[in-house]
Every structure is written in structure tokens, then in C-alpha cells.
Design a protein around this motif. Structure first.
Motif, PDB file in Angstrom:
ATOM      1  N   VAL A  46      -3.889  -6.958  11.302  1.00  0.00           N
ATOM      2  CA  VAL A  46      -5.270  -7.351  11.039  1.00  0.00           C
ATOM      3  C   VAL A  46      -6.196  -6.276  11.589  1.00  0.00           C
ATOM      4  O   VAL A  46      -6.071  -5.872  12.748  1.00  0.00           O
ATOM      5  CB  VAL A  46      -5.602  -8.720  11.663  1.00  0.00           C
ATOM      6  CG1 VAL A  46      -7.040  -9.112  11.342  1.00  0.00           C
ATOM      7  CG2 VAL A  46      -4.639  -9.773  11.162  1.00  0.00           C
ATOM      8  N   LEU A  47      -7.136  -5.819  10.757  1.00  0.00           N
ATOM      9  CA  LEU A  47      -8.103  -4.805  11.142  1.00  0.00           C
ATOM     10  C   LEU A  47      -9.519  -5.333  10.956  1.00  0.00           C
ATOM     11  O   LEU A  47      -9.776  -6.143  10.058  1.00  0.00           O
ATOM     12  CB  LEU A  47      -7.932  -3.529  10.306  1.00  0.00           C
ATOM     13  CG  LEU A  47      -6.571  -2.830  10.358  1.00  0.00           C
ATOM     14  CD1 LEU A  47      -6.568  -1.639   9.417  1.00  0.00           C
ATOM     15  CD2 LEU A  47      -6.244  -2.390  11.770  1.00  0.00           C
ATOM     16  N   LEU A  86     -12.838  -8.204   7.609  1.00  0.00           N
ATOM     17  CA  LEU A  86     -11.483  -8.347   8.104  1.00  0.00           C
ATOM     18  C   LEU A  86     -10.510  -7.964   7.006  1.00  0.00           C
ATOM     19  O   LEU A  86     -10.620  -8.446   5.872  1.00  0.00           O
ATOM     20  CB  LEU A  86     -11.215  -9.787   8.559  1.00  0.00           C
ATOM     21  CG  LEU A  86     -12.072 -10.324   9.700  1.00  0.00           C
ATOM     22  CD1 LEU A  86     -11.707 -11.771   9.993  1.00  0.00           C
ATOM     23  CD2 LEU A  86     -11.909  -9.480  10.941  1.00  0.00           C
ATOM     24  N   LEU A  87      -9.569  -7.117   7.347  1.00  0.00           N
ATOM     25  CA  LEU A  87      -8.529  -6.688   6.417  1.00  0.00           C
ATOM     26  C   LEU A  87      -7.175  -7.084   6.986  1.00  0.00           C
ATOM     27  O   LEU A  87      -6.901  -6.804   8.170  1.00  0.00           O
ATOM     28  CB  LEU A  87      -8.567  -5.175   6.201  1.00  0.00           C
ATOM     29  CG  LEU A  87      -9.897  -4.585   5.719  1.00  0.00           C
ATOM     30  CD1 LEU A  87      -9.814  -3.075   5.702  1.00  0.00           C
ATOM     31  CD2 LEU A  87     -10.263  -5.128   4.354  1.00  0.00           C
ATOM     32  N   ILE A  88      -6.350  -7.729   6.204  1.00  0.00           N
ATOM     33  CA  ILE A  88      -5.030  -8.124   6.658  1.00  0.00           C
ATOM     34  C   ILE A  88      -3.982  -7.472   5.764  1.00  0.00           C
ATOM     35  O   ILE A  88      -4.053  -7.541   4.530  1.00  0.00           O
ATOM     36  CB  ILE A  88      -4.868  -9.658   6.689  1.00  0.00           C
ATOM     37  CG1 ILE A  88      -3.506 -10.030   7.269  1.00  0.00           C
ATOM     38  CG2 ILE A  88      -5.102 -10.302   5.342  1.00  0.00           C
ATOM     39  CD1 ILE A  88      -3.410 -11.462   7.716  1.00  0.00           C
ATOM     40  N   TYR A  89      -3.043  -6.784   6.404  1.00  0.00           N
ATOM     41  CA  TYR A  89      -1.997  -6.048   5.712  1.00  0.00           C
ATOM     42  C   TYR A  89      -0.635  -6.665   6.028  1.00  0.00           C
ATOM     43  O   TYR A  89      -0.384  -7.103   7.160  1.00  0.00           O
ATOM     44  CB  TYR A  89      -1.981  -4.581   6.155  1.00  0.00           C
ATOM     45  CG  TYR A  89      -3.183  -3.778   5.718  1.00  0.00           C
ATOM     46  CD1 TYR A  89      -3.164  -3.045   4.543  1.00  0.00           C
ATOM     47  CD2 TYR A  89      -4.330  -3.738   6.505  1.00  0.00           C
ATOM     48  CE1 TYR A  89      -4.258  -2.288   4.144  1.00  0.00           C
ATOM     49  CE2 TYR A  89      -5.432  -2.994   6.114  1.00  0.00           C
ATOM     50  CZ  TYR A  89      -5.395  -2.282   4.936  1.00  0.00           C
ATOM     51  OH  TYR A  89      -6.483  -1.538   4.539  1.00  0.00           O
ATOM     52  N   ARG A  90       0.220  -6.669   5.040  1.00  0.00           N
ATOM     53  CA  ARG A  90       1.608  -7.065   5.239  1.00  0.00           C
ATOM     54  C   ARG A  90       2.426  -5.825   5.555  1.00  0.00           C
ATOM     55  O   ARG A  90       2.343  -4.813   4.848  1.00  0.00           O
ATOM     56  CB  ARG A  90       2.166  -7.769   4.014  1.00  0.00           C
ATOM     57  CG  ARG A  90       3.582  -8.337   4.230  1.00  0.00           C
ATOM     58  CD  ARG A  90       4.275  -8.739   2.945  1.00  0.00           C
ATOM     59  NE  ARG A  90       3.460  -9.646   2.165  1.00  0.00           N
ATOM     60  CZ  ARG A  90       2.968  -9.334   0.976  1.00  0.00           C
ATOM     61  NH1 ARG A  90       3.195  -8.124   0.461  1.00  0.00           N
ATOM     62  NH2 ARG A  90       2.246 -10.194   0.296  1.00  0.00           N
ATOM     63  N   LEU A 138      -2.254  -4.393   1.390  1.00  0.00           N
ATOM     64  CA  LEU A 138      -3.437  -5.214   1.607  1.00  0.00           C
ATOM     65  C   LEU A 138      -3.271  -6.535   0.842  1.00  0.00           C
ATOM     66  O   LEU A 138      -3.127  -6.547  -0.380  1.00  0.00           O
ATOM     67  CB  LEU A 138      -4.688  -4.487   1.133  1.00  0.00           C
ATOM     68  CG  LEU A 138      -6.010  -5.248   1.278  1.00  0.00           C
ATOM     69  CD1 LEU A 138      -6.327  -5.501   2.744  1.00  0.00           C
ATOM     70  CD2 LEU A 138      -7.154  -4.456   0.628  1.00  0.00           C
ATOM     71  N   VAL A 139      -3.298  -7.654   1.577  1.00  0.00           N
ATOM     72  CA  VAL A 139      -3.092  -8.964   0.957  1.00  0.00           C
ATOM     73  C   VAL A 139      -4.371  -9.786   0.895  1.00  0.00           C
ATOM     74  O   VAL A 139      -4.486 -10.674   0.046  1.00  0.00           O
ATOM     75  CB  VAL A 139      -1.982  -9.744   1.699  1.00  0.00           C
ATOM     76  CG1 VAL A 139      -0.652  -9.034   1.567  1.00  0.00           C
ATOM     77  CG2 VAL A 139      -2.335  -9.948   3.173  1.00  0.00           C
ATOM     78  N   ASP A 140      -5.332  -9.515   1.794  1.00  0.00           N
ATOM     79  CA  ASP A 140      -6.577 -10.272   1.733  1.00  0.00           C
ATOM     80  C   ASP A 140      -7.631  -9.573   2.585  1.00  0.00           C
ATOM     81  O   ASP A 140      -7.308  -8.826   3.511  1.00  0.00           O
ATOM     82  CB  ASP A 140      -6.377 -11.707   2.225  1.00  0.00           C
ATOM     83  CG  ASP A 140      -7.557 -12.611   1.889  1.00  0.00           C
ATOM     84  OD1 ASP A 140      -8.293 -12.288   0.935  1.00  0.00           O
ATOM     85  OD2 ASP A 140      -7.756 -13.638   2.573  1.00  0.00           O
TER      86      ASP A 140
END
Length: 289
Positions: A9-10, A28-32, A55-57
Motif C-alpha cells: 500500500v502506497l 492510496l494505491l494498493i499493489y499485489r 495495481l489492483v485498486d
């Protein structure tokens, strides 16, 4: 969060063209994080090929850019200025063909400006830039998702450093150590039975120490070879900290017997050894107001 994989999470800040006249937004950027199952392993035990980020959301934070974040169980807690937000992440929906998504489920208004968030189980230490530390408790379903204020420190401690505080884990005791801009360290504890706590609304000061340097980060670590036998099995954690001047130190919880012996040794050394430039080491460690 969750058992379906690893995520990163960034938090970012978007500054508009009009500059400081218009409030900035956060994102907010959430990566898998995906590891290649066919990748061979190197001599160090890790995969030879780097992991891939997908990037998922993303979520737009209109209240401001994130100033601190931490994992809270299966959720993510974010600080945006004076406001705390708890987000749920529906990673399980992706296993059934759905889309992974961030969703805000709770919030809490702090005092001024949050610079640090530290989590131990369902307890959260919130460090404010000008109003010291707040101790919060996370309720998952009681009756809904809520953040409850257990107690806070009413001292005007200025702690603008991101690594201003952390939990001190010494089962069955739990405290919060906080550093300020004058180089002081203070150990605070939540104790409803203490008269000074005003029924638990105020965190009680248990110890203080003048470090003479401002902390830049604090991190838990498992001790190895400390004075107390069996410290690792009992869940004791030492605190590794760094300072803005480049120093590195450690804080270790000690038994009362060991502390008394070291305190007596300190008194002997202060009285027996010559002081450099006539400085008093005991007076130097007193907390600066």
C-alpha cells in the motif's frame, strides 16, 4: 492483508496548479505482489527474479494526503492530517472472480496532525505533532467497526518526527515510548487503577530520559543474549531506534532487580570517575522541559 497473498500500500499527494491556496488531495494505491513460481532460487535463499507489482485498486483521499499508515489486522489504517481512516480490503472477492477493492469502514478525529501510527493487536498508538500520544482500541464488531479512545497524554510534547513513538512490549505489561523535539524519551502507560490516570483518561508517565537526540525511526526486534534469560520466549521485544544525527540505539525492558543493580553501579561511576569538562552525567540525563 488477508491470507490470499501479499500486498503493498502506497500513499501519494496531488498538488494542484494553484499551489497552497487550494487544499491538496491524497491517493492510496494498493499493489499485489506476485512471485514467479518457476523462478529458481539463489544462494541466499531468495528468488533470482524480482517480484512483480500489479495495481489492483486506488482510492482518492479528499481530506488530504496520507501522513502515516499501518496494518490493523485484516484492515489498513491511514492518517490524513488530523483524521484516521480504517479501510477494509476485499481480497477474498478476487478469488471468486470479483475485483479487489478498498472501502472505508471507520474514522476518528485526532487533535492536530498525526505523524505516526503503531499497532499491536487491536491497540493503536497515535502520535500527534503537537499533542503527544493517543491510545486507541479497535473494535471489530461491537456493534460495528469503531475506534475507541482509551487514554491520551495531556503534556505538550512536540513530536514532529515520523518515528516519534512505539509500543514497549514486556508481558504482561505494555507501554508507549514517545520522543520529542528536545531529545527526551518518556514511557507512558495506560492504567485505570492509578489515581493520576483520572479514571484511565490520562496516560501515566512511568519513566523519562534525556537522549539529547531526536529519534527518526523506531522498530521492534527480538532480543538475543540480553540480561534476562528466556526473554524471547516470554514475548519481550527490544526497540531499535535511529536518530536524525545518525546514531543508533536500543531500549530493552529489564527486571526490577537488574535495574536496581545498574542504577547503583551508575551512582558509583558518577561519584568515582572524573567528569569530562566538569559536566554532570546524571544532570545531563534529566528531562528538559
Amino acid at each position: 492483508p488477508g491470507s490470499t497473498g501479499s500486498y503493498l500500500v502506497l500513499g501519494t499527494c496531488t498538488v494542484r496548479a494553484k499551489g497552497e491556496d487550494v487544499p491538496s488531495k491524497g491517493r492510496l494505491l494498493i499493489y499485489r505482489i506476485t512471485l514467479d513460481p518457476c523462478s529458481s532460487y539463489s544462494k541466499g535463499g531468495g528468488p533470482s527474479s524480482p517480484p512483480t507489482l500489479t495495481l489492483v485498486d486506488e482510492f482518492t483521499q479528499r481530506s488530504g494526503p496520507p501522513t502515516a499508515m499501518a496494518q490493523l489486522g485484516q484492515h489498513i489504517i491511514i492518517a490524513a492530517g488530523p483524521t484516521l481512516w480504517v479501510f477494509s480490503f476485499s481480497a477474498a472477492a478476487a478469488a471468486g472472480g470479483g475485483r479487489e477493492k478498498l472501502k472505508p469502514i471507520a474514522f476518528y478525529d485526532a487533535d492536530f496532525y498525526v505523524v505516526s501510527l503503531k499497532v499491536v493487536k487491536n491497540l493503536i498508538a497515535v502520535t500527534d505533532a503537537y499533542h503527544s500520544v493517543h491510545l486507541l482500541k479497535w473494535h471489530e464488531d461491537n456493534p460495528g467497526h469503531t475506534l475507541e479512545l482509551l487514554g491520551k497524554d495531556y503534556s505538550p510534547i512536540v513530536s514532529a518526527q515520523p518515528g516519534g513513538s512505539h509500543f514497549v512490549v514486556d508481558p504482561p505489561s505494555l507501554g508507549v515510548v514517545v520522543g520529542d523535539n528536545r531529545g527526551n524519551l518518556q514511557l507512558l502507560q495506560y492504567d485505570q487503577a492509578d489515581v493520576e490516570s483520572r479514571g484511565g483518561n490520562r496516560l501515566v508517565r512511568r519513566a523519562d530520559f534525556h537522549l539529547s537526540q531526536k529519534m527518526s525511526f523506531v522498530q521492534h526486534a527480538r532480543p538475543g543474549g540480553v540480561a534476562r534469560a528466556g526473554a524471547v520466549s516470554q514475548g519481550v521485544r527490544l526497540l531499535l531506534f535511529g536518530t536524525v544525527e545518525g546514531g543508533v540505539g536500543a531500549l530493552v525492558p529489564l527486571e526490577e532487580k537488574v535495574y536496581r543493580r545498574l542504577y547503583a553501579l551508575q551512582g558509583v561511576m558518577v561519584n568515582a570517575l572524573m567528569h569530562v569538562c566538569a559536566f554532570n552525567p546524571r544532570g545531563f540525563r534529566l528531562v528538559e522541559a
